[in-house]
Enzyme design. Structure first.
Site, PDB file in Angstrom:
ATOM      1  N   THR A 170      -2.719  -3.835  -8.237  1.00  0.00           N
ATOM      2  CA  THR A 170      -2.892  -5.286  -8.329  1.00  0.00           C
ATOM      3  C   THR A 170      -3.593  -5.852  -7.093  1.00  0.00           C
ATOM      4  O   THR A 170      -4.470  -6.693  -7.213  1.00  0.00           O
ATOM      5  CB  THR A 170      -1.526  -5.981  -8.513  1.00  0.00           C
ATOM      6  OG1 THR A 170      -0.859  -5.409  -9.625  1.00  0.00           O
ATOM      7  CG2 THR A 170      -1.689  -7.479  -8.739  1.00  0.00           C
TER       8      THR A 170
ATOM      9  N   ASP B 123       0.699   6.141  -2.692  1.00  0.00           N
ATOM     10  CA  ASP B 123       1.531   5.057  -2.158  1.00  0.00           C
ATOM     11  C   ASP B 123       3.005   5.484  -2.127  1.00  0.00           C
ATOM     12  O   ASP B 123       3.758   5.100  -1.232  1.00  0.00           O
ATOM     13  CB  ASP B 123       1.349   3.765  -2.972  1.00  0.00           C
ATOM     14  CG  ASP B 123       1.644   3.950  -4.455  1.00  0.00           C
ATOM     15  OD1 ASP B 123       1.599   5.093  -4.969  1.00  0.00           O
ATOM     16  OD2 ASP B 123       1.940   2.938  -5.120  1.00  0.00           O
TER      17      ASP B 123
ATOM     18  N   ASP C 293       9.906   0.733  -4.632  1.00  0.00           N
ATOM     19  CA  ASP C 293       8.674  -0.013  -4.387  1.00  0.00           C
ATOM     20  C   ASP C 293       8.353  -0.832  -5.636  1.00  0.00           C
ATOM     21  O   ASP C 293       7.925  -0.303  -6.657  1.00  0.00           O
ATOM     22  CB  ASP C 293       7.541   0.973  -4.069  1.00  0.00           C
ATOM     23  CG  ASP C 293       6.255   0.261  -3.643  1.00  0.00           C
ATOM     24  OD1 ASP C 293       6.091  -0.932  -3.981  1.00  0.00           O
ATOM     25  OD2 ASP C 293       5.417   0.888  -2.982  1.00  0.00           O
TER      26      ASP C 293
HETATM   27  N1  ADP Z   1       5.669 -14.158  -5.752  1.00  0.00           N
HETATM   28  C1  ADP Z   1       5.956 -13.079  -6.497  1.00  0.00           C
HETATM   29  N2  ADP Z   1       7.108 -12.996  -7.157  1.00  0.00           N
HETATM   30  C2  ADP Z   1       7.393 -11.892  -7.878  1.00  0.00           C
HETATM   31  N3  ADP Z   1       6.596 -10.859  -7.996  1.00  0.00           N
HETATM   32  C3  ADP Z   1       5.451 -10.907  -7.372  1.00  0.00           C
HETATM   33  C4  ADP Z   1       5.060 -11.986  -6.573  1.00  0.00           C
HETATM   34  N4  ADP Z   1       3.857 -11.715  -6.042  1.00  0.00           N
HETATM   35  C5  ADP Z   1       3.543 -10.492  -6.498  1.00  0.00           C
HETATM   36  N5  ADP Z   1       4.491 -10.017  -7.308  1.00  0.00           N
HETATM   37  C6  ADP Z   1       4.563  -8.719  -7.995  1.00  0.00           C
HETATM   38  O1  ADP Z   1       4.080  -7.780  -7.105  1.00  0.00           O
HETATM   39  C7  ADP Z   1       2.996  -7.047  -7.660  1.00  0.00           C
HETATM   40  C8  ADP Z   1       1.993  -6.843  -6.597  1.00  0.00           C
HETATM   41  O2  ADP Z   1       2.659  -6.216  -5.507  1.00  0.00           O
HETATM   42  P1  ADP Z   1       2.014  -5.027  -4.710  1.00  0.00           P
HETATM   43  O3  ADP Z   1       3.106  -4.330  -3.985  1.00  0.00           O
HETATM   44  O4  ADP Z   1       0.870  -5.509  -3.894  1.00  0.00           O
HETATM   45  O5  ADP Z   1       1.517  -4.135  -5.933  1.00  0.00           O
HETATM   46  P2  ADP Z   1       0.392  -3.039  -6.012  1.00  0.00           P
HETATM   47  O6  ADP Z   1       0.609  -2.125  -4.818  1.00  0.00           O
HETATM   48  O7  ADP Z   1       0.698  -2.378  -7.311  1.00  0.00           O
HETATM   49  O8  ADP Z   1      -0.958  -3.692  -5.985  1.00  0.00           O
HETATM   50  C9  ADP Z   1       2.499  -7.891  -8.817  1.00  0.00           C
HETATM   51  O9  ADP Z   1       2.079  -7.058  -9.884  1.00  0.00           O
HETATM   52  C10 ADP Z   1       3.729  -8.677  -9.246  1.00  0.00           C
HETATM   53  O10 ADP Z   1       4.456  -7.952 -10.231  1.00  0.00           O
HETATM   54  C1  PAZ Z   2       3.287   4.793 -10.078  1.00  0.00           C
HETATM   55  C2  PAZ Z   2       2.072   4.081  -9.509  1.00  0.00           C
HETATM   56  C3  PAZ Z   2       1.207   3.543 -10.641  1.00  0.00           C
HETATM   57  C4  PAZ Z   2       2.560   2.906  -8.643  1.00  0.00           C
HETATM   58  O1  PAZ Z   2       1.442   2.166  -8.228  1.00  0.00           O
HETATM   59  P1  PAZ Z   2       1.538   0.640  -7.688  1.00  0.00           P
HETATM   60  O2  PAZ Z   2       2.583  -0.074  -8.469  1.00  0.00           O
HETATM   61  O3  PAZ Z   2       1.958   0.737  -6.233  1.00  0.00           O
HETATM   62  O4  PAZ Z   2       0.168   0.070  -7.815  1.00  0.00           O
HETATM   63  C5  PAZ Z   2       1.254   5.045  -8.570  1.00  0.00           C
HETATM   64  O5  PAZ Z   2       2.075   5.566  -7.584  1.00  0.00           O
HETATM   65  C6  PAZ Z   2       0.615   6.163  -9.344  1.00  0.00           C
HETATM   66  O6  PAZ Z   2      -0.458   5.998  -9.903  1.00  0.00           O
HETATM   67  N1  PAZ Z   2       1.275   7.335  -9.424  1.00  0.00           N
HETATM   68  C7  PAZ Z   2       0.751   8.518 -10.088  1.00  0.00           C
HETATM   69  C8  PAZ Z   2       1.809   9.233 -10.892  1.00  0.00           C
HETATM   70  C9  PAZ Z   2       2.942   9.830 -10.079  1.00  0.00           C
HETATM   71  O7  PAZ Z   2       3.255   9.330  -8.976  1.00  0.00           O
HETATM   72  O8  PAZ Z   2       3.523  10.839 -10.526  1.00  0.00           O
HETATM   73  K     K Z   3       4.955   0.645  -6.786  1.00  0.00           K
END
Ligand code: ADP
Ligand code: PAZ
Ligand code: K
EC number: 2.7.1.33
Length: 254
Positions: A10, A95, A116
């Site tokens: 995201t 990650d 996470d």
């Molecule tokens: N203010 C908020 N309240 C609740 N959830 C949020 C908020 N801002 C972001 N998120 C959640 O966090 C996610 C993004 O967090 P992040 O850890 O940066 O994700 P990623 O590593 O997958 O990009 C969004 O998909 C949403 O579900």
């Molecule tokens: C599970 C995830 C999609 C989480 O990604 P995120 O929510 O941090 O964007 C990422 O760690 C991923 O693509 N994992 C690959 C599959 C695995 O960890 O087995």
């Molecule tokens: K995650």
């Protein structure tokens, strides 16, 4: 300085560390690029680590590389400061590895559960002797709301709201309560389970969705927004040291 660039599904997050100390953080690839350029123009070194679970083009990778003096990309196949007890390490999210390394940096010698809450919610288990034991992946808050909307005829797309109730009296509240409480109960279940097995274990929560949990989760856990950055910084230092000792070996034919 060390520049950490973490491209999630995201959002893109970046952070600067100097001598192990956190300096600044922000969001976006262009912003990370500008920051690195500014350091380079001041004649300072830029040690960069790129971690990507989201989409990244070769162009963006090269763009970031061009403003670094040392560059490495997080991969399950690189030398890491933890062991990976996963049957398919090649498909393991970088990650997730970074979060586990961050956990070991904060709580060495402790059994860990790292949660996470990002696009997906990941539950990762680390043994007290520093091995990633495996973990689980479940849909994040955003995905849950979107799935109810996309896979039904009548359900609207509801927005995440921390001020939700318990029993819904209308469609909007039924979805909101269902997704928020469902996520909360799932997370609480994992926490209760690990404490039942090992009362000395440590639970760390991170990710964009963790703000909501800070308000609602009445369990003894640590919130660390910078966990993945911290882990990536440790991996970067580890890589720099490995490359440094390899260079020394070649220079002096050790
Ligand atoms: N203010 C908020 N309240 C609740 N959830 C949020 C908020 N801002 C972001 N998120 C959640 O966090 C996610 C993004 O967090 P992040 O850890 O940066 O994700 P990623 O590593 O997958 O990009 C969004 O998909 C949403 O579900
Ligand atoms: C599970 C995830 C999609 C989480 O990604 P995120 O929510 O941090 O964007 C990422 O760690 C991923 O693509 N994992 C690959 C599959 C695995 O960890 O087995
Ligand atoms: K995650």
């Amino acid at each position: 300085m060390n520049l950490i660039v973490d491209i999630g599904n995201t959002r893109t997050k970046y952070a600067v560390y100097d001598d192990g100390d956190w300096v600044v953080c922000g969001m976006g690839v262009p912003e990370a690029y500008e920051l690195a350029s500014a350091y380079l123009h001041r004649g300072q070194e830029v040690n960069m680590i790129l971690s990507s679970t989201g989409a990244i083009s070769e162009e963006v990778r090269e763009h970031l590389k061009s403003v670094s003096t040392f560059f490495c990309e997080m991969s399950p196949e690189m030398d890491l400061p933890i062991r990976l007890g996963y049957d398919t390490p090649k498909t393991l999210g970088v990650d997730r590895i970074a979060g586990c390394v961050g956990g070991v940096v904060l709580f060495p010698g402790k059994e860990l559960l790292i949660i996470d809450s990002g696009t997906a919610i990941t539950y990762d288990f680390v043994s007290a002797d520093g091995e990633f034991r495996g973990g689980n992946i479940s849909p994040g808050l955003g995905i849950r709301f979107r799935a109810l909307n996309e896979f039904t005829v009548s359900l609207p797309l509801v927005k995440c709201d921390v001020n939700h109730g318990y029993i819904g009296k209308n469609t909007h509240d039924a979805i909101l309560n269902g997704v928020m409480n469902g996520t909360l109960f799932e997370i609480r279940g994992y926490i209760d389970e690990i404490y039942r097995d090992n009362p000395d274990a440590v639970v760390i929560i991170t990710g964009g969705g963790s703000e909501y949990l800070k308000k609602t989760l009445n369990r003894s856990v640590f919130f660390e927004d910078k966990l993945v950055n911290l882990g990536l910084n440790r991996v970067l230092e580890y890589q720099k040291r490995l490359i440094g000792s390899e260079k020394l070996r070649i220079d002096f034919r050790i």
